[in-house]
Design an enzyme around this catalytic site. Structure first.
Site, PDB file in Angstrom:
ATOM      1  N   GLY A  47      52.090  54.692 100.009  1.00  0.00           N
ATOM      2  CA  GLY A  47      52.220  56.078 100.432  1.00  0.00           C
ATOM      3  C   GLY A  47      51.011  56.888 100.005  1.00  0.00           C
ATOM      4  O   GLY A  47      50.323  56.524  99.039  1.00  0.00           O
ATOM      5  N   GLN A  52      45.393  63.988  98.470  1.00  0.00           N
ATOM      6  CA  GLN A  52      44.643  62.831  97.961  1.00  0.00           C
ATOM      7  C   GLN A  52      43.429  62.498  98.820  1.00  0.00           C
ATOM      8  O   GLN A  52      42.543  61.768  98.381  1.00  0.00           O
ATOM      9  CB  GLN A  52      45.555  61.602  97.869  1.00  0.00           C
ATOM     10  CG  GLN A  52      46.644  61.740  96.811  1.00  0.00           C
ATOM     11  CD  GLN A  52      47.476  60.485  96.723  1.00  0.00           C
ATOM     12  OE1 GLN A  52      48.406  60.301  97.474  1.00  0.00           O
ATOM     13  NE2 GLN A  52      47.123  59.595  95.806  1.00  0.00           N
ATOM     14  N   CYS A 101      49.319  54.926  91.331  1.00  0.00           N
ATOM     15  CA  CYS A 101      48.883  56.000  92.220  1.00  0.00           C
ATOM     16  C   CYS A 101      47.456  55.722  92.652  1.00  0.00           C
ATOM     17  O   CYS A 101      46.625  55.343  91.812  1.00  0.00           O
ATOM     18  CB  CYS A 101      48.968  57.344  91.494  1.00  0.00           C
ATOM     19  SG  CYS A 101      48.470  58.737  92.523  1.00  0.00           S
ATOM     20  N   LEU A 102      47.173  55.925  93.926  1.00  0.00           N
ATOM     21  CA  LEU A 102      45.823  55.682  94.450  1.00  0.00           C
ATOM     22  C   LEU A 102      44.798  56.597  93.786  1.00  0.00           C
ATOM     23  O   LEU A 102      43.612  56.283  93.746  1.00  0.00           O
ATOM     24  CB  LEU A 102      45.796  55.898  95.963  1.00  0.00           C
ATOM     25  CG  LEU A 102      46.699  54.958  96.780  1.00  0.00           C
ATOM     26  CD1 LEU A 102      46.709  55.368  98.232  1.00  0.00           C
ATOM     27  CD2 LEU A 102      46.235  53.523  96.620  1.00  0.00           C
ATOM     28  N   HIS A 143      57.436  60.739  94.244  1.00  0.00           N
ATOM     29  CA  HIS A 143      56.031  60.570  93.828  1.00  0.00           C
ATOM     30  C   HIS A 143      55.101  61.227  94.855  1.00  0.00           C
ATOM     31  O   HIS A 143      54.205  61.998  94.478  1.00  0.00           O
ATOM     32  CB  HIS A 143      55.725  59.076  93.685  1.00  0.00           C
ATOM     33  CG  HIS A 143      54.301  58.763  93.346  1.00  0.00           C
ATOM     34  ND1 HIS A 143      53.935  58.078  92.208  1.00  0.00           N
ATOM     35  CD2 HIS A 143      53.126  59.042  93.993  1.00  0.00           C
ATOM     36  CE1 HIS A 143      52.611  57.964  92.165  1.00  0.00           C
ATOM     37  NE2 HIS A 143      52.097  58.523  93.248  1.00  0.00           N
ATOM     38  N   GLU A 144      55.324  60.940  96.145  1.00  0.00           N
ATOM     39  CA  GLU A 144      54.426  61.472  97.179  1.00  0.00           C
ATOM     40  C   GLU A 144      54.557  62.988  97.312  1.00  0.00           C
ATOM     41  O   GLU A 144      53.552  63.697  97.424  1.00  0.00           O
ATOM     42  CB  GLU A 144      54.691  60.795  98.532  1.00  0.00           C
ATOM     43  CG  GLU A 144      54.464  59.289  98.552  1.00  0.00           C
ATOM     44  CD  GLU A 144      53.124  58.858  97.987  1.00  0.00           C
ATOM     45  OE1 GLU A 144      52.146  59.627  98.062  1.00  0.00           O
ATOM     46  OE2 GLU A 144      53.049  57.735  97.445  1.00  0.00           O
ATOM     47  N   HIS A 147      52.779  65.200  94.874  1.00  0.00           N
ATOM     48  CA  HIS A 147      51.360  65.471  95.154  1.00  0.00           C
ATOM     49  C   HIS A 147      51.178  66.809  95.874  1.00  0.00           C
ATOM     50  O   HIS A 147      50.118  67.435  95.770  1.00  0.00           O
ATOM     51  CB  HIS A 147      50.758  64.355  96.018  1.00  0.00           C
ATOM     52  CG  HIS A 147      50.377  63.113  95.258  1.00  0.00           C
ATOM     53  ND1 HIS A 147      49.421  63.113  94.264  1.00  0.00           N
ATOM     54  CD2 HIS A 147      50.806  61.837  95.350  1.00  0.00           C
ATOM     55  CE1 HIS A 147      49.291  61.876  93.779  1.00  0.00           C
ATOM     56  NE2 HIS A 147      50.120  61.090  94.422  1.00  0.00           N
TER      57      HIS A 147
HETATM   58 NI    NI Z   1      50.158  59.008  94.068  1.00  0.00          NI
END
Ligand code: NI
Length: 202
Positions: A47, A52, A101-102, A143-144, A147
């Site tokens: 995701g 991001q 997380c990316l 989580h998403e 952001h």
């Molecule tokens: Ni993340």
């Protein structure tokens, strides 16, 4: 098609309250969602949220794995685009799981979150959709959507000893040895850990 650069922890864009998308049917939004999907495929993530990729907008793209479909209350497409999602968290059961997380490459951490929720969002056609989610999908959505409110998973952690490098997954390895189920990508970290046999009683 374009792969976007991913903002890393510490960049101010990740700590802002993202703006609502005024028109979900705007072709620019569809293009951004496509870029986010291409970026996810490129990096192999589950995701991603628009901040991001340096766009402070309330837009999330995720893909549904077999494990997530199992947990979902309704069937969804493999790729889901959320425009202006709003989560209502259930007060009941709490789930504790390992997250990555990316925007925080090289680390993973153990986070507790509510185990079920209801989400309303718009799709790219502007249709409003309501979805109930439990388990792994519920935690991924939290989580998403965090952001979009400038929150990264370490900010949700209550025990920072459970934030560790991917190359030294000691607590994670202990959890797996104790029978805790984790994402395959996390299992891979432990399988590749040279210190495993030295530190663990299995
Ligand atoms: Ni993340």
């Amino acid at each position: 098609m374009a792969i976007r650069e991913i903002a890393q922890m510490g960049n101010p864009i990740l700590y802002r309250n993202a703006a609502a998308v005024a028109d979900p049917t705007d072709p620019e939004i569809a293009r951004l969602a496509e870029d986010m999907k291409d970026t996810l495929i490129h990096v192999g993530g589950s995701g991603i949220a628009a901040p991001q990729v340096y766009e402070s907008l309330r837009l999330v793209v995720y893909r549904v794995s077999a494990r997530l479909i199992e947990d979902a209350a309704v069937e969804v497409d493999p790729w889901v685009v959320l425009v202006n999602p709003v989560l209502t968290l259930d007060a009941g059961e709490t789930l504790t799981g390992w997250e990555r997380c990316l925007s925080i490459p090289g680390l993973h951490g153990k986070v507790s979150r509510p185990g079920s929720l209801t989400m309303t969002y718009q799709n790219l056609q502007g249709t409003e959709i309501t979805l109930a989610a439990q388990g792994a999908l519920a935690t991924l959505l939290q989580h998403e959507c965090d952001h979009l409110d400038g929150v990264l998973y370490p900010m949700r952690m209550t025990d920072l000893s459970k934030l560790e490098f991917n190359a030294e997954p000691g607590h994670l390895a202990q959890d797996i040895a104790d029978g805790v189920k984790v994402w395959p990508v996390l299992q891979d970290l432990v399988d590749a850990w040279p210190g495993r046999s030295r530190w663990l009683d299995e």
